[in-house]
Design an enzyme around this catalytic site. Structure first.
Site, mmCIF file in Angstrom:
data_model
loop_
_atom_site.group_PDB
_atom_site.id
_atom_site.type_symbol
_atom_site.label_atom_id
_atom_site.label_comp_id
_atom_site.label_asym_id
_atom_site.label_seq_id
_atom_site.Cartn_x
_atom_site.Cartn_y
_atom_site.Cartn_z
ATOM 1 N N ASN A 46 -2.983 -4.009 -12.703
ATOM 2 C CA ASN A 46 -3.968 -5.601 -13.416
ATOM 3 C C ASN A 46 -4.375 -4.129 -14.870
ATOM 4 O O ASN A 46 -5.747 -4.941 -14.992
ATOM 5 C CB ASN A 46 -5.194 -5.713 -12.623
ATOM 6 C CG ASN A 46 -4.946 -6.453 -11.457
ATOM 7 O OD1 ASN A 46 -4.021 -8.063 -11.837
ATOM 8 N ND2 ASN A 46 -5.486 -5.903 -10.071
ATOM 9 N N HIS A 132 -11.082 -16.943 -6.615
ATOM 10 C CA HIS A 132 -11.304 -15.781 -5.841
ATOM 11 C C HIS A 132 -11.903 -15.615 -4.622
ATOM 12 O O HIS A 132 -13.358 -15.987 -4.242
ATOM 13 C CB HIS A 132 -11.871 -14.702 -7.018
ATOM 14 C CG HIS A 132 -11.433 -13.546 -6.040
ATOM 15 N ND1 HIS A 132 -11.891 -12.636 -5.341
ATOM 16 C CD2 HIS A 132 -9.491 -12.541 -6.339
ATOM 17 C CE1 HIS A 132 -11.480 -11.241 -5.557
ATOM 18 N NE2 HIS A 132 -10.012 -11.113 -5.642
ATOM 19 N N GLU A 175 -14.133 -19.028 -12.090
ATOM 20 C CA GLU A 175 -12.947 -18.056 -12.680
ATOM 21 C C GLU A 175 -12.935 -18.739 -14.136
ATOM 22 O O GLU A 175 -12.828 -19.948 -14.438
ATOM 23 C CB GLU A 175 -11.890 -18.102 -12.378
ATOM 24 C CG GLU A 175 -12.037 -16.583 -11.032
ATOM 25 C CD GLU A 175 -10.519 -16.552 -9.792
ATOM 26 O OE1 GLU A 175 -9.361 -16.070 -10.821
ATOM 27 O OE2 GLU A 175 -10.482 -16.142 -8.666
ATOM 28 N N SER A 179 -6.859 -15.322 -11.364
ATOM 29 C CA SER A 179 -6.511 -14.156 -10.895
ATOM 30 C C SER A 179 -4.755 -14.782 -10.873
ATOM 31 O O SER A 179 -4.200 -13.465 -10.774
ATOM 32 C CB SER A 179 -7.339 -14.046 -9.663
ATOM 33 O OG SER A 179 -7.089 -14.650 -8.543
ATOM 34 N N ASP A 204 -16.750 -15.613 -13.424
ATOM 35 C CA ASP A 204 -16.226 -14.391 -13.254
ATOM 36 C C ASP A 204 -15.063 -13.711 -14.417
ATOM 37 O O ASP A 204 -13.902 -14.996 -14.612
ATOM 38 C CB ASP A 204 -15.903 -14.699 -11.585
ATOM 39 C CG ASP A 204 -14.567 -13.338 -11.351
ATOM 40 O OD1 ASP A 204 -14.411 -12.803 -12.198
ATOM 41 O OD2 ASP A 204 -14.880 -12.880 -10.097
ATOM 42 N N HIS A 207 -10.497 -11.063 -15.114
ATOM 43 C CA HIS A 207 -9.582 -11.637 -15.112
ATOM 44 C C HIS A 207 -8.903 -11.177 -17.182
ATOM 45 O O HIS A 207 -8.495 -11.144 -18.127
ATOM 46 C CB HIS A 207 -8.511 -11.901 -14.744
ATOM 47 C CG HIS A 207 -7.845 -11.464 -13.723
ATOM 48 N ND1 HIS A 207 -7.223 -10.567 -13.464
ATOM 49 C CD2 HIS A 207 -8.656 -12.036 -12.703
ATOM 50 C CE1 HIS A 207 -7.006 -10.193 -11.512
ATOM 51 N NE2 HIS A 207 -8.017 -11.523 -11.335
ATOM 52 N N LYS A 238 -9.966 -3.390 -13.640
ATOM 53 C CA LYS A 238 -8.862 -4.270 -14.680
ATOM 54 C C LYS A 238 -8.798 -3.950 -15.774
ATOM 55 O O LYS A 238 -8.132 -2.687 -16.225
ATOM 56 C CB LYS A 238 -8.841 -5.974 -14.153
ATOM 57 C CG LYS A 238 -9.167 -6.164 -12.802
ATOM 58 C CD LYS A 238 -9.142 -7.429 -12.171
ATOM 59 C CE LYS A 238 -9.647 -7.451 -10.526
ATOM 60 N NZ LYS A 238 -8.541 -7.151 -9.496
HETATM 61 C C1 LIG Z 1 -11.106 -12.967 -9.563
HETATM 62 C C2 LIG Z 1 -11.731 -12.102 -9.423
HETATM 63 N N1 LIG Z 1 -13.202 -12.087 -8.782
HETATM 64 C C3 LIG Z 1 -13.582 -10.763 -8.261
HETATM 65 C C4 LIG Z 1 -12.423 -9.759 -7.558
HETATM 66 C C5 LIG Z 1 -12.930 -8.508 -7.664
HETATM 67 O O1 LIG Z 1 -12.332 -7.428 -8.559
HETATM 68 P P1 LIG Z 1 -12.484 -5.734 -8.155
HETATM 69 O O2 LIG Z 1 -10.910 -5.198 -7.646
HETATM 70 O O3 LIG Z 1 -13.565 -4.743 -8.928
HETATM 71 O O4 LIG Z 1 -13.458 -5.664 -6.729
HETATM 72 C C6 LIG Z 1 -11.052 -10.132 -8.569
HETATM 73 C C7 LIG Z 1 -10.121 -8.426 -7.945
HETATM 74 O O5 LIG Z 1 -9.805 -8.835 -7.167
HETATM 75 C C8 LIG Z 1 -10.681 -11.303 -9.327
HETATM 76 O O6 LIG Z 1 -9.431 -11.665 -9.040
#
Ligand SMILES: Cc1ncc(COP(=O)(O)O)c(C=O)c1O
Length: 385
Positions: A46, A132, A175, A179, A204, A207, A238
């Site tokens: 990522n 997610h 989101e 993702s 969120d 990405h 990411k």
């Molecule tokens: C949409 C989304 N939110 C949160 C996360 C969590 O982020 P992190 O990898 O920094 O824990 C991710 C990634 O895994 C994600 O894809």
């Protein structure tokens, strides 16, 4: 009797469905790596802007390591808040267009902390169906009632909001860039619905950060809906190439999270080198407004190259490009074939994605040239056939 024998049985059952997960260590990180002297293309990271490898990011981390040491040594509320943490939070608030920001140990912990501190039993959380796992886990942790609306379906959300009157408070969460599908949430429409019912809106931007919006500030800022989105959640791990998570919000919400978000309070602060790396990454975004648009241009090219070979990239409109396979075993086989050609892709299977939609998840980074993209599209099409 072996007390762990049930675990063996359950893992064997996962194996039989081609759903068993395994770790496969690599000797290097990033979108383009070298293994045993040979170049490999990694479409499973990522590290969208290739910032994990940027000399200024690495140098900033190195300097902080020398100046402050390896760890922050305490939780943020004890003595773990270094001047670096506050510097980063000020930069992120400005970057995201909010009055304040707060950094958490990871994106997962950020979602856990904000959602579970804003909702509890008697409250309603409305979330996109494909949100997610960290959002779903946080909603469960909160004790609130979780109801999921059909993916990106604002009309379904509107219908569900009628239930909100039966609850004390309501939170809507989605989101910004999904993702596993790489498609975009209709944030402007959702924000209007959320406003009508007076709910809290959490977006969120894991990405979207680094890629969408002015200087990679995300889609919330791009759409100028900062005042409609109470919490713009992001990750440092990411697009920013490092590690950690966080939120941009009002000063009031920041104070609330410092007091109530358990995943912020009861854990050690992120180490200084990690924070310094993130500061350098945000500074670089400020200096390179062209990065996000360039990545999205390459993603358009990638999608066109895959589609012209008969592959289904779903509704991807970002640097995340899925290739739908369907069957779990086939997805694994395709990923294996590609590894034989020095191309790493993630085969994503249930429960990460719905049953019957196993896919390759290709994430494009600035380390991938146009020639790499063409080469990968040909190899992927061959491997699928
Ligand atoms: C949409 C989304 N939110 C949160 C996360 C969590 O982020 P992190 O990898 O920094 O824990 C991710 C990634 O895994 C994600 O894809």
């Amino acid at each position: 009797m072996n007390r762990e024998s049930w675990i063996k049985d359950e893992l064997a059952a996962l194996q039989a469905q081609h759903l068993r997960r395994e770790l496969s260590p690599l000797p290097a990180a990033g979108g383009r790596i070298e293994i045993a002297g040979r170049p490999w293309l990694n479409f499973a990271s990522n590290d969208y802007l290739d910032l994990s490898q940027h000399p200024l990011v690495i140098e900033a981390a190195r300097k902080a390591l020398a100046d402050y040491g390896a760890g922050a040594t305490a939780s943020r509320l004890v003595t773990g808040t270094l001047d670096l943490h506050e510097q980063l939070e000020q930069k992120l608030a400005e970057h995201k267009g909010y009055p304040a920001a707060l950094v958490f140990g990871s994106g997962y912990l950020a979602n856990a902390g904000i959602i579970a501190s804003l909702a509890c039993e008697g409250d309603l959380i409305l979330s996109d169906k494909l949100a997610h796992a960290s959002i779903i886990d946080a909603a469960r942790l909160s004790g609130a009632k979780l109801v999921r609306f059909q993916h990106n379906d604002a009309n379904h959300l509107q219908t569900l909001t009628k239930k909100s009157a039966d609850f004390r408070r309501c939170i809507v969460v989605t989101e910004s860039v999904f993702s596993m599908d790489g498609d975009l949430a209709p944030l402007a429409v959702i924000s209007k619905i959320v406003r009508e019912i007076g709910a809290i809106f959490i977006v969120d931007e894991a990405h979207a950060t680094g890629v969408f919006g002015p200087h990679g500030s995300g889609r919330v800022r791009d759409l100028k809906i900062e005042t409609a989105v109470n919490v713009s959640m992001f990750t440092l791990s990411k697009g920013l190439g490092g590690y950690g998570g966080g939120v941009a919000c009002s000063q009031l919400l920041r104070d609330w999270f410092i007091n109530k978000a358990r995943s912020f309070i009861y854990t050690t602060a992120l180490p200084p080198a990690v924070i310094a790396a993130a500061i350098a990454a945000v500074d670089l975004l400020g200096e390179h407004p062209e990065w996000g648009a360039e990545l999205l241009r390459r993603a358009d090219r990638f999608r066109a190259a895959l589609k012209s070979r008969g592959l289904d990239t779903l509704n991807s409109a970002s640097q995340i490009v899925p290739v739908l396979i369907g069957d779990n075993e086939k997805a694994m086989q395709v990923a294996k074939r590609l590894r034989e050609k020095q191309i790493i892709v993630a085969a994503i299977r249930p429960p990460t994605v719905p049953a019957g939609t196993a896919r390759l998840r290709l994430s494009l980074t600035l380390a991938h040239s146009d020639a790499d993209i063409e080469h990968a599209a040909i190899a992927i099409a061959e491997a699928v056939r």
